[in-house]
Scaffold this motif. Structure first.
Motif, PDB file in Angstrom:
ATOM      1  N   ASP A  54       0.850  -1.184   0.000  1.00  0.00           N
ATOM      2  CA  ASP A  54       0.000   0.000   0.000  1.00  0.00           C
ATOM      3  C   ASP A  54       0.893   1.243   0.000  1.00  0.00           C
ATOM      4  OD1 ASP A  54      -1.851   1.992   0.331  1.00  0.00           O
ATOM      5  OD2 ASP A  54      -2.654   1.254   2.235  1.00  0.00           O
ATOM      6  N   TRP A  55       0.789   2.038  -1.053  1.00  0.00           N
ATOM      7  CA  TRP A  55       1.610   3.238  -1.190  1.00  0.00           C
ATOM      8  C   TRP A  55       0.889   4.501  -0.729  1.00  0.00           C
ATOM      9  CZ3 TRP A  55       6.705   3.486  -2.730  1.00  0.00           C
ATOM     10  CH2 TRP A  55       7.249   2.305  -3.241  1.00  0.00           C
ATOM     11  N   SER A  56      -0.318   4.375  -0.221  1.00  0.00           N
ATOM     12  CA  SER A  56      -1.126   5.561   0.074  1.00  0.00           C
ATOM     13  C   SER A  56      -0.489   6.485   1.104  1.00  0.00           C
ATOM     14  CB  SER A  56      -2.526   5.151   0.542  1.00  0.00           C
ATOM     15  OG  SER A  56      -2.458   4.350   1.709  1.00  0.00           O
ATOM     16  N   ALA A  57       0.180   5.923   2.111  1.00  0.00           N
ATOM     17  CA  ALA A  57       0.801   6.766   3.135  1.00  0.00           C
ATOM     18  C   ALA A  57       1.879   7.662   2.527  1.00  0.00           C
ATOM     19  CB  ALA A  57       1.405   5.897   4.231  1.00  0.00           C
ATOM     20  N   TYR A  58       2.624   7.119   1.557  1.00  0.00           N
ATOM     21  CA  TYR A  58       3.688   7.902   0.920  1.00  0.00           C
ATOM     22  C   TYR A  58       3.101   8.937  -0.042  1.00  0.00           C
ATOM     23  CZ  TYR A  58       6.119   3.747   2.575  1.00  0.00           C
ATOM     24  OH  TYR A  58       6.587   2.713   3.349  1.00  0.00           O
ATOM     25  N   THR A  59       2.110   8.525  -0.821  1.00  0.00           N
ATOM     26  CA  THR A  59       1.544   9.446  -1.802  1.00  0.00           C
ATOM     27  C   THR A  59       0.827  10.619  -1.134  1.00  0.00           C
ATOM     28  OG1 THR A  59      -0.466   8.091  -1.985  1.00  0.00           O
ATOM     29  CG2 THR A  59       1.305   7.654  -3.547  1.00  0.00           C
ATOM     30  N   LYS A  60       0.131  10.361  -0.041  1.00  0.00           N
ATOM     31  CA  LYS A  60      -0.565  11.449   0.654  1.00  0.00           C
ATOM     32  C   LYS A  60       0.419  12.506   1.133  1.00  0.00           C
ATOM     33  CE  LYS A  60      -4.558   8.787   2.265  1.00  0.00           C
ATOM     34  NZ  LYS A  60      -5.236   8.172   3.444  1.00  0.00           N
ATOM     35  N   GLU A  61       1.523  12.046   1.709  1.00  0.00           N
ATOM     36  CA  GLU A  61       2.513  12.995   2.220  1.00  0.00           C
ATOM     37  C   GLU A  61       3.186  13.758   1.081  1.00  0.00           C
ATOM     38  OE1 GLU A  61       6.098  13.101   5.559  1.00  0.00           O
ATOM     39  OE2 GLU A  61       5.279  11.175   4.890  1.00  0.00           O
ATOM     40  N   ILE A  62       3.510  13.049   0.009  1.00  0.00           N
ATOM     41  CA  ILE A  62       4.156  13.700  -1.129  1.00  0.00           C
ATOM     42  C   ILE A  62       3.235  14.734  -1.766  1.00  0.00           C
ATOM     43  CG2 ILE A  62       4.934  13.312  -3.507  1.00  0.00           C
ATOM     44  CD1 ILE A  62       6.106  10.646  -2.538  1.00  0.00           C
ATOM     45  N   LEU A  63       1.986  14.377  -1.981  1.00  0.00           N
ATOM     46  CA  LEU A  63       1.067  15.242  -2.712  1.00  0.00           C
ATOM     47  C   LEU A  63       0.558  16.416  -1.892  1.00  0.00           C
ATOM     48  CD1 LEU A  63      -0.910  12.578  -4.787  1.00  0.00           C
ATOM     49  CD2 LEU A  63       1.118  13.895  -5.410  1.00  0.00           C
ATOM     50  N   ARG A  64       0.987  16.503  -0.639  1.00  0.00           N
ATOM     51  CA  ARG A  64       0.674  17.671   0.201  1.00  0.00           C
ATOM     52  C   ARG A  64       1.936  18.422   0.603  1.00  0.00           C
ATOM     53  NH1 ARG A  64      -3.357  14.356   4.313  1.00  0.00           N
ATOM     54  NH2 ARG A  64      -5.037  13.953   2.818  1.00  0.00           N
ATOM     55  N   SER A  65       3.067  18.052   0.033  1.00  0.00           N
ATOM     56  CA  SER A  65       4.350  18.567   0.502  1.00  0.00           C
ATOM     57  C   SER A  65       4.624  20.007   0.097  1.00  0.00           C
ATOM     58  CB  SER A  65       5.489  17.667  -0.015  1.00  0.00           C
ATOM     59  OG  SER A  65       5.540  17.681  -1.439  1.00  0.00           O
ATOM     60  N   ASN A  66       3.974  20.482  -0.938  1.00  0.00           N
ATOM     61  CA  ASN A  66       4.209  21.842  -1.436  1.00  0.00           C
ATOM     62  C   ASN A  66       3.195  22.806  -0.827  1.00  0.00           C
ATOM     63  OD1 ASN A  66       5.027  24.069  -2.938  1.00  0.00           O
ATOM     64  ND2 ASN A  66       3.980  23.391  -4.806  1.00  0.00           N
ATOM     65  N   GLY A  67       3.329  23.042   0.475  1.00  0.00           N
ATOM     66  CA  GLY A  67       2.391  23.931   1.158  1.00  0.00           C
ATOM     67  C   GLY A  67       0.963  23.448   1.086  1.00  0.00           C
ATOM     68  N   GLY A  68       0.779  22.142   1.185  1.00  0.00           N
ATOM     69  CA  GLY A  68      -0.558  21.556   1.101  1.00  0.00           C
ATOM     70  C   GLY A  68      -0.952  21.163  -0.305  1.00  0.00           C
ATOM     71  N   LYS A  69      -0.127  21.498  -1.270  1.00  0.00           N
ATOM     72  CA  LYS A  69      -0.392  21.152  -2.670  1.00  0.00           C
ATOM     73  C   LYS A  69       0.641  20.140  -3.168  1.00  0.00           C
ATOM     74  CE  LYS A  69       0.247  25.273  -4.086  1.00  0.00           C
ATOM     75  NZ  LYS A  69       0.386  26.433  -5.004  1.00  0.00           N
ATOM     76  N   ALA A  70       0.410  19.638  -4.369  1.00  0.00           N
ATOM     77  CA  ALA A  70       1.349  18.687  -4.971  1.00  0.00           C
ATOM     78  C   ALA A  70       2.601  19.417  -5.456  1.00  0.00           C
ATOM     79  CB  ALA A  70       0.687  17.963  -6.136  1.00  0.00           C
ATOM     80  N   PRO A  71       3.752  18.767  -5.403  1.00  0.00           N
ATOM     81  CA  PRO A  71       4.976  19.378  -5.929  1.00  0.00           C
ATOM     82  C   PRO A  71       4.956  19.416  -7.455  1.00  0.00           C
ATOM     83  CG  PRO A  71       5.391  17.112  -5.327  1.00  0.00           C
ATOM     84  CD  PRO A  71       3.984  17.405  -4.884  1.00  0.00           C
ATOM     85  N   ASP A  72       5.852  20.206  -8.015  1.00  0.00           N
ATOM     86  CA  ASP A  72       5.951  20.255  -9.476  1.00  0.00           C
ATOM     87  C   ASP A  72       6.590  18.987 -10.035  1.00  0.00           C
ATOM     88  OD1 ASP A  72       5.093  23.117 -10.230  1.00  0.00           O
ATOM     89  OD2 ASP A  72       6.517  23.447  -8.596  1.00  0.00           O
ATOM     90  N   ALA A  73       7.418  18.340  -9.223  1.00  0.00           N
ATOM     91  CA  ALA A  73       8.079  17.115  -9.688  1.00  0.00           C
ATOM     92  C   ALA A  73       8.230  16.130  -8.543  1.00  0.00           C
ATOM     93  CB  ALA A  73       9.441  17.427 -10.288  1.00  0.00           C
ATOM     94  N   VAL A  74       7.996  14.856  -8.835  1.00  0.00           N
ATOM     95  CA  VAL A  74       8.249  13.763  -7.901  1.00  0.00           C
ATOM     96  C   VAL A  74       9.513  13.059  -8.367  1.00  0.00           C
ATOM     97  CG1 VAL A  74       7.436  11.544  -7.005  1.00  0.00           C
ATOM     98  CG2 VAL A  74       5.828  13.448  -7.282  1.00  0.00           C
ATOM     99  N   VAL A  75      10.514  13.010  -7.495  1.00  0.00           N
ATOM    100  CA  VAL A  75      11.818  12.432  -7.814  1.00  0.00           C
ATOM    101  C   VAL A  75      11.988  11.148  -7.014  1.00  0.00           C
ATOM    102  CG1 VAL A  75      14.311  12.795  -7.762  1.00  0.00           C
ATOM    103  CG2 VAL A  75      12.777  14.725  -8.258  1.00  0.00           C
ATOM    104  N   SER A  76      12.090  10.024  -7.697  1.00  0.00           N
ATOM    105  CA  SER A  76      12.289   8.745  -7.028  1.00  0.00           C
ATOM    106  C   SER A  76      13.721   8.276  -7.201  1.00  0.00           C
ATOM    107  CB  SER A  76      11.344   7.673  -7.600  1.00  0.00           C
ATOM    108  OG  SER A  76      11.683   6.396  -7.092  1.00  0.00           O
ATOM    109  N   VAL A  77      14.365   7.914  -6.075  1.00  0.00           N
ATOM    110  CA  VAL A  77      15.723   7.366  -6.131  1.00  0.00           C
ATOM    111  C   VAL A  77      15.632   5.896  -5.735  1.00  0.00           C
ATOM    112  CG1 VAL A  77      18.122   7.783  -5.510  1.00  0.00           C
ATOM    113  CG2 VAL A  77      16.467   9.633  -5.328  1.00  0.00           C
TER     114      VAL A  77
END
Length: 420
Positions: free
Chosen positions: A234-257
């Motif tokens: 389940d990736w929901s915990a990660y996606t929720k945090e990422i998609l709110r990381s830009n001041g409550g909005k989604a970032p312009d880019a998601v970088v996966s390493v």
């Protein structure tokens, strides 16, 4: 060993120290030279013996097996052209380490102590636990310098240089600068960086946070929190945090390493959550990944970082690469970055061996490496010993779109920044 290297290699340090110190001495050659009839490990009047170590099988299903094909392709051409200073390359093929530290070290022991190879090229594994052993045994070793063992040791070389920044070294800017081109500039743009929860992931976060910040991006999220030993269901915990990381909005880019199986899960989840921004990673440049619909859909639109010239390039060097791969495979095959890893590892070894001259010893090889440089290769301009301390600094981005890769940021060399 420097603190940074110790941190990244913590998981295998005890194994390295215990085995390397107890190993039989096979440092490889007598005080004489091959031209005087004395023995040089792996070298005869007619041949140079070389082996490889590759993670062909892994617990996650990720495979680098085509690294072996890439190396064979380059050695085959060298032999067809007369070898290196009259000697043919006796390539034994690659040992499979299963991405296991113990097997990696065992494979190195076998190649050095039983097979008596002059060099190990390619070495392609994220569990490069044999680094200390090979360096102590004075075995020239070549691979993709994405782990600390390629950075600093005298006998170990990354085909694109050292890509793990060292204290006092630099960070290559090919990824953030390439992404800035894709986004029309970095100013005011937000990125979220995600990695696995292990030493390598933690260090990657530290490195890329510096790099993207220096390029002008806002780095609002940079965490190594994904379990490294098992894929999340389940990736929901990660996606929720990422998609709110830009001041409550989604970032312009998601970088996966992270590696491909993780990226497929993450990218599928963020897309299902409605994310419309840029997605990028350094792993998924492989036409073979497009065979499955689910994989193709997960990776569609992703911009992939390359540290070499894209296959879509029409340069003479790329045309030669494609011809060599086709000959080695016996047919046209889909190209992938693992083939390039093997090919360019072999190419760097061959280039230095050529410069070392006909009287080939480990000493003459190392002397040649100390002043080696060339230009216009598939990884840009190469130079040693610079490449044992820092990356050559070149890269490109390609985007997977509608089942095909297209160059989204051309191959270019960028000015690095100091590593802090």
């Amino acid at each position: 060993m420097l603190r940074t290297v110790r941190t990244l290699a913590a998981a295998t340090a005890a194994l390295l120290l215990a085995t390397a110190c107890n190993s039989a001495s096979t440092s490889g050659e007598s005080s004489g030279s091959s031209g005087k009839g004395s023995s040089v490990r792996g070298v005869t009047k007619e041949s140079i013996k070389v082996g490889g170590i590759v993670s062909m099988t892994t617990a996650s299903g990720y495979s680098k097996k085509d690294t072996d094909l890439g190396a064979k392709a380059r050695y085959d051409r060298a032999n067809a052209e007369g070898g290196v200073n009259g000697r043919k390359i006796d390539y034994l093929g690659a040992e499979d380490d299963g991405q296991d530290p113990a097997r990696n070290l065992a494979a190195a022991r076998k190649l050095v102590q039983r097979e008596k190879v002059f060099a190990v090229s390619p070495m392609s594994s994220v569990t490069f636990s044999a680094g200390d052993f090979l360096n102590q045994q004075k075995v020239p070793t070549f691979g993709w310098g994405t782990v600390p063992s390629f950075c600093g040791p005298e006998y170990i070389y990354g085909f694109g240089g050292c890509m793990v920044p060292m204290p006092g070294g630099t960070i290559t800017q090919s990824w953030p600068e390439g992404l800035a081109q894709v986004l029309g500039g970095a100013k005011g743009k937000s990125v979220a960086i995600l990695a696995t929860d292990n030493d390598a992931g933690t260090f990657a976060i530290r490195t890329y946070k510096q790099g993207f910040t220096a390029a002008g991006f806002k780095v609002d999220f940079a965490k190594a929190i994904v379990p490294a030993t098992s894929l999340p269901n389940d990736w929901s915990a990660y996606t929720k945090e990422i998609l709110r990381s830009n001041g409550g909005k989604a970032p312009d880019a998601v970088v996966s390493v992270m590696q491909t199986p993780y990226n497929i899960g993450l990218f599928t989840a963020v897309k299902r959550a409605g994310y419309k921004g840029v997605i990028t990673d350094p792993t998924d440049y492989d036409p073979g990944l497009l065979a499955k619909d689910a994989t193709r859909q997960a990776l569609d639109g992703v911009h992939v970082l390359l540290s070499f010239e894209p296959f879509e390039s029409g340069s003479p060097a790329m045309k030669q690469f494609k011809e060599d791969i086709r000959k080695a495979a016996g047919k046209d095959v889909p190209l992938n970055m693992h083939m390039m890893t093997g090919y360019m590892s072999a190419d760097l070894f061959l280039s230095i061996a050529e410069k070392a001259g006909k009287d080939l010893t480990v000493e003459s090889f190392q002397q040649a490496a100390k002043s080696f440089s060339d230009t216009g290769t598939l990884v840009g301009d190469r130079a040693m010993p610079k490449g044992q301390r820092e990356s050559f600094g070149c890269g490109a981005l390609v985007q997977l779109k509608d089942g095909a890769y297209r160059i989204s940021s051309p191959f270019k060399c960028y000015q690095p920044i100091p590593f802090k």
